[in-house]
Each structure stands twice: as C-alpha cells, then as structure tokens.
Design a protein around this motif. Sequence first.
Motif, PDB file in Angstrom:
ATOM      1  N   PRO A  21     -53.204  19.589 -28.358  1.00 48.07           N
ATOM      2  CA  PRO A  21     -54.326  18.725 -28.730  1.00 48.07           C
ATOM      3  C   PRO A  21     -54.082  17.270 -28.350  1.00 48.07           C
ATOM      4  CG  PRO A  21     -53.790  20.220 -30.523  1.00 48.07           C
ATOM      5  CD  PRO A  21     -52.702  20.371 -29.508  1.00 48.07           C
ATOM      6  N   ALA A  22     -55.146  16.585 -27.977  1.00 53.95           N
ATOM      7  CA  ALA A  22     -55.042  15.167 -27.622  1.00 53.95           C
ATOM      8  C   ALA A  22     -54.874  14.287 -28.860  1.00 53.95           C
ATOM      9  CB  ALA A  22     -56.284  14.731 -26.837  1.00 53.95           C
ATOM     10  N   ASP A  23     -54.989  14.823 -30.040  1.00 54.53           N
ATOM     11  CA  ASP A  23     -54.844  14.090 -31.296  1.00 54.53           C
ATOM     12  C   ASP A  23     -53.363  13.809 -31.561  1.00 54.53           C
ATOM     13  OD1 ASP A  23     -54.733  13.170 -33.905  1.00 54.53           O
ATOM     14  OD2 ASP A  23     -56.221  14.593 -34.643  1.00 54.53           O
ATOM     15  N   PRO A  24     -52.943  12.527 -31.656  1.00 53.84           N
ATOM     16  CA  PRO A  24     -51.523  12.226 -31.866  1.00 53.84           C
ATOM     17  C   PRO A  24     -50.995  12.727 -33.204  1.00 53.84           C
ATOM     18  CG  PRO A  24     -52.849  10.234 -32.053  1.00 53.84           C
ATOM     19  CD  PRO A  24     -53.747  11.298 -31.507  1.00 53.84           C
ATOM     20  N   ARG A  25     -51.861  12.935 -34.185  1.00 50.89           N
ATOM     21  CA  ARG A  25     -51.388  13.467 -35.460  1.00 50.89           C
ATOM     22  C   ARG A  25     -50.797  14.859 -35.286  1.00 50.89           C
ATOM     23  NH1 ARG A  25     -56.866  12.332 -38.682  1.00 50.89           N
ATOM     24  NH2 ARG A  25     -57.577  13.177 -36.665  1.00 50.89           N
ATOM     25  N   GLU A  26     -51.255  15.577 -34.265  1.00 49.22           N
ATOM     26  CA  GLU A  26     -50.722  16.907 -33.996  1.00 49.22           C
ATOM     27  C   GLU A  26     -49.665  16.898 -32.901  1.00 49.22           C
ATOM     28  OE1 GLU A  26     -53.332  20.237 -33.869  1.00 49.22           O
ATOM     29  OE2 GLU A  26     -55.022  19.105 -34.694  1.00 49.22           O
ATOM     30  N   SER A  27     -49.848  16.049 -31.888  1.00 48.20           N
ATOM     31  CA  SER A  27     -48.964  16.108 -30.724  1.00 48.20           C
ATOM     32  C   SER A  27     -47.801  15.122 -30.768  1.00 48.20           C
ATOM     33  CB  SER A  27     -49.786  15.889 -29.447  1.00 48.20           C
ATOM     34  OG  SER A  27     -50.662  16.974 -29.231  1.00 48.20           O
ATOM     35  N   ALA A  28     -47.945  13.987 -31.487  1.00 45.70           N
ATOM     36  CA  ALA A  28     -46.841  13.021 -31.549  1.00 45.70           C
ATOM     37  C   ALA A  28     -45.571  13.639 -32.137  1.00 45.70           C
ATOM     38  CB  ALA A  28     -47.262  11.778 -32.322  1.00 45.70           C
ATOM     39  N   PRO A  29     -45.647  14.470 -33.179  1.00 40.41           N
ATOM     40  CA  PRO A  29     -44.409  15.097 -33.666  1.00 40.41           C
ATOM     41  C   PRO A  29     -43.724  15.978 -32.623  1.00 40.41           C
ATOM     42  CG  PRO A  29     -46.125  15.223 -35.335  1.00 40.41           C
ATOM     43  CD  PRO A  29     -46.789  14.744 -34.074  1.00 40.41           C
ATOM     44  N   LEU A  30     -44.501  16.564 -31.717  1.00 39.25           N
ATOM     45  CA  LEU A  30     -43.907  17.382 -30.658  1.00 39.25           C
ATOM     46  C   LEU A  30     -43.051  16.534 -29.733  1.00 39.25           C
ATOM     47  CD1 LEU A  30     -47.062  19.497 -29.690  1.00 39.25           C
ATOM     48  CD2 LEU A  30     -45.228  20.109 -31.300  1.00 39.25           C
ATOM     49  N   VAL A  31     -43.497  15.299 -29.496  1.00 35.42           N
ATOM     50  CA  VAL A  31     -42.732  14.375 -28.660  1.00 35.42           C
ATOM     51  C   VAL A  31     -41.385  14.080 -29.300  1.00 35.42           C
ATOM     52  CG1 VAL A  31     -42.644  11.999 -27.798  1.00 35.42           C
ATOM     53  CG2 VAL A  31     -44.762  13.332 -27.601  1.00 35.42           C
ATOM     54  N   GLN A  32     -41.389  13.806 -30.590  1.00 35.70           N
ATOM     55  CA  GLN A  32     -40.150  13.441 -31.265  1.00 35.70           C
ATOM     56  C   GLN A  32     -39.174  14.606 -31.335  1.00 35.70           C
ATOM     57  OE1 GLN A  32     -39.620  10.240 -31.940  1.00 35.70           O
ATOM     58  NE2 GLN A  32     -41.704   9.775 -31.257  1.00 35.70           N
ATOM     59  N   ARG A  33     -39.686  15.830 -31.398  1.00 38.02           N
ATOM     60  CA  ARG A  33     -38.814  17.006 -31.532  1.00 38.02           C
ATOM     61  C   ARG A  33     -38.364  17.571 -30.188  1.00 38.02           C
ATOM     62  NH1 ARG A  33     -42.770  18.793 -35.535  1.00 38.02           N
ATOM     63  NH2 ARG A  33     -43.566  20.306 -34.016  1.00 38.02           N
ATOM     64  N   ALA A  34     -38.991  17.169 -29.099  1.00 40.45           N
ATOM     65  CA  ALA A  34     -38.749  17.832 -27.813  1.00 40.45           C
ATOM     66  C   ALA A  34     -37.350  17.594 -27.269  1.00 40.45           C
ATOM     67  CB  ALA A  34     -39.791  17.376 -26.789  1.00 40.45           C
ATOM     68  N   VAL A  35     -36.786  16.410 -27.524  1.00 41.48           N
ATOM     69  CA  VAL A  35     -35.473  16.053 -26.986  1.00 41.48           C
ATOM     70  C   VAL A  35     -34.734  15.204 -28.012  1.00 41.48           C
ATOM     71  CG1 VAL A  35     -36.125  16.126 -24.543  1.00 41.48           C
ATOM     72  CG2 VAL A  35     -36.423  14.012 -25.834  1.00 41.48           C
ATOM     73  N   VAL A  36     -33.435  15.125 -27.841  1.00 45.70           N
ATOM     74  CA  VAL A  36     -32.610  14.216 -28.628  1.00 45.70           C
ATOM     75  C   VAL A  36     -32.602  12.852 -27.939  1.00 45.70           C
ATOM     76  CG1 VAL A  36     -30.256  13.753 -29.424  1.00 45.70           C
ATOM     77  CG2 VAL A  36     -31.180  16.086 -29.516  1.00 45.70           C
TER      78      VAL A  36
END
Length: 370
Positions: free
Chosen positions: A79-94
């Motif tokens: 989803p283009a909504d950062p409330r859903e996708s921003a956490p994916l960014v933080q979890r994707a890599v160390v």
Amino acid sequence: MTTIAEVRTRRLSVPLHTPFVTALRRTTTIETVLVEVVDGDGVSGWGEAPQVWQVTGDSLAGSQACLDGPLRDALLGRPADPRESAPLVQRAVVANRSAKMAADVALHDLAARRAGVPLAEHLAALAGVAGAAVELRVPTDVTLAAGEAADLARAAEARVADGFGALKLKVGTDAATDVARVRAVRDAVGPGVALRLDANQGWDAFEAVRVVTALEDAGAAVELVEQPVPAHDVLGLAHVTAHVETPVMADESLFTLEDLVEIVRLDAADLVNVKLAKCGGLTPALELLRVAGLHGFGTMVGSMMESHVGLGAAASLVAAVGTTALPDLDAAWWATASPYVGGPTYDRDRLVLPATPGLGIGGLDEGATP
C-alpha cells in the motif's frame, strides 16, 4: 487500495558555494542518493539518502544498493499509505538508516501528494495535531565552518548581514584555541546574535568542561553546546552536562530509541538533536521527538549535508510538531543552486516550504544537475 509500482534511484552530487568544515570532515559537495517512489496511479514521492560516512557510516553505493534491493522488494506491491508500508522499511534491513530515510520520506511525500496537502500538514495529522495552523516558513540557524579566529569573525559578520540571527560555530578541532575562536565571533557580532557551539565529538569530557567553563567565565553567552564528546561516551556526555551551566545537546550519541532511553536513564544531556538520516526517516523521528518531550528533554531537528528534499522533509517535521530549540536546517543553503524543480527555498533565515502537495518537488532540474 493504491499500491507502489516503482522505486527509482539516482545519485546526485551538488556543489557547495563554500567548503563545509567540521571536527570530523571537510566537504565541497552534497553527495546523496535520490529515490522516487511511484504508485499505481503514477503519483511520485521523493526522498534522499545523504552520504556522511563519518557520522552514519552509510555510503552512496550502500544506500543505493539497499534502495534498489531489499527496500524495493519490501515496497513493491504494498500500500502507498506510510502507516502500513513505513514499518516494512524499518524491518527490511539492519542499520542503513540513510536508505531508510529516503524510502520513508518518499512514502510520506507520496501520501501528502495523494491527499493534496503540504507534507507538514500530513505529518501534523499523523502526530494528532491536525487543525492547528502550520507555518510554512521555518526559521533556522546557519553554520560557521571550523577555521581560524579572524576568518570565523568575518564569516559571522557576513552571515548576520545575510539575515541570520543564530550562528552555529563548529569547534572541537583544537581545545586549546577554541575559546579564542568563540570569543572572536562573539566580539564580531555583539550580544544580540544567538551563538551555539557544535564540537562534533572533538573534545573529551574533561576538555569539554574546561572549554565550556572558560566561555561561561568570559561571558560568551553560548546558547548550547552540541555533542562535546565522542558518540559512544554517553557517561562522558553526562559528566559534561553535570559540570557546566550551558545546556548540552546530544547529536551523534542519538540514533535510535534505545539510544534515547540510555540518554534519559543517565540524564546525559539537556536537549537532543533528531536527524532523519540518523534515525531512518520521518516515522522514527516523530517517535523520538514525542518520547524526548515526554521525559522533559529539549528538542531540535537538525540536518546532515542534505539537499532540498531532505531539508524540506526536516522542516516539514518542525512545522508539524515544533521543537523547543531553533532548528538547524541550513545544509541546502550551502548549495550553489537547487537541483530540483520546485521545492523549498531560503529567504534569509527562513526555509520556505511551498504551499503545494507534499514537498512540492516536481522532479530534477536536468539543466542544473551534472
């Protein structure tokens, strides 16, 4: 629901009109990776990942590889909504916080564009302060690059003539002569100009106490001293805070919420400087500012050596939620010109955000980019 269709990256090198010199480095360019996140309707959001090896450890090559690889994989089709996708960014890599900053800012810019509001209004709504007036002219200090006393005095006079009422003096290159440099600047600009110091980890705790105490005794009227000791030495930071009257601000000691917890636990500073490239974007920055405020710490939003995309995002954050200390958002002021169509501009000591959706960036100005 609209989803993310493309993630595009490009490296930028933007020349500075004056060399930028600190206790950590000297640079004559802004080096950054620009990211464009595009949704299925063709709407774009922009972000950037600045390279400041001496602070974040993130390189252009590493940030671009992260954005082109795991972060793109995490975002495509989401989803283009950062409330859903921003956490994916933080979890994707160390780590890789500059790359995370780029992706996170682009998501928020995209959301603001889709909502038809400036990024500051979008962030105010996320922070629960929607409805409050958002000021799109955000004040900033300006940095005086490290140098000799006479050169600093001349630079200070020039910056005051440019309309800046707060100067951030880079010190920490030589504790034995830092007092003389600060006093030269104070003598040059008089008592009506705010003067803050940034040692960029250049002193040890005992040197810091000696220098700051000497400036207090000399009546230099320093507003605050930023990161006087090495980033890892939080106990040393606490020692300085306990032994000087001048407010002490943590910068390189604060990247994550865990860092903030340690600063709070040790009462290691009076203020904290939140930067998007250190914490990984607007999403974690909002949380750091919230938690710091809850614990009674002063707050500032600062910048690395970023272009107008990163500075626009940081200024939008300040406009949305405010800080207790004047922000430090002059990095793009050092650029010879903006490489973008549209976006924020400087008017004396104000960073002016456009009253258009998102960051107001219309893409790269190909005639201005190498």
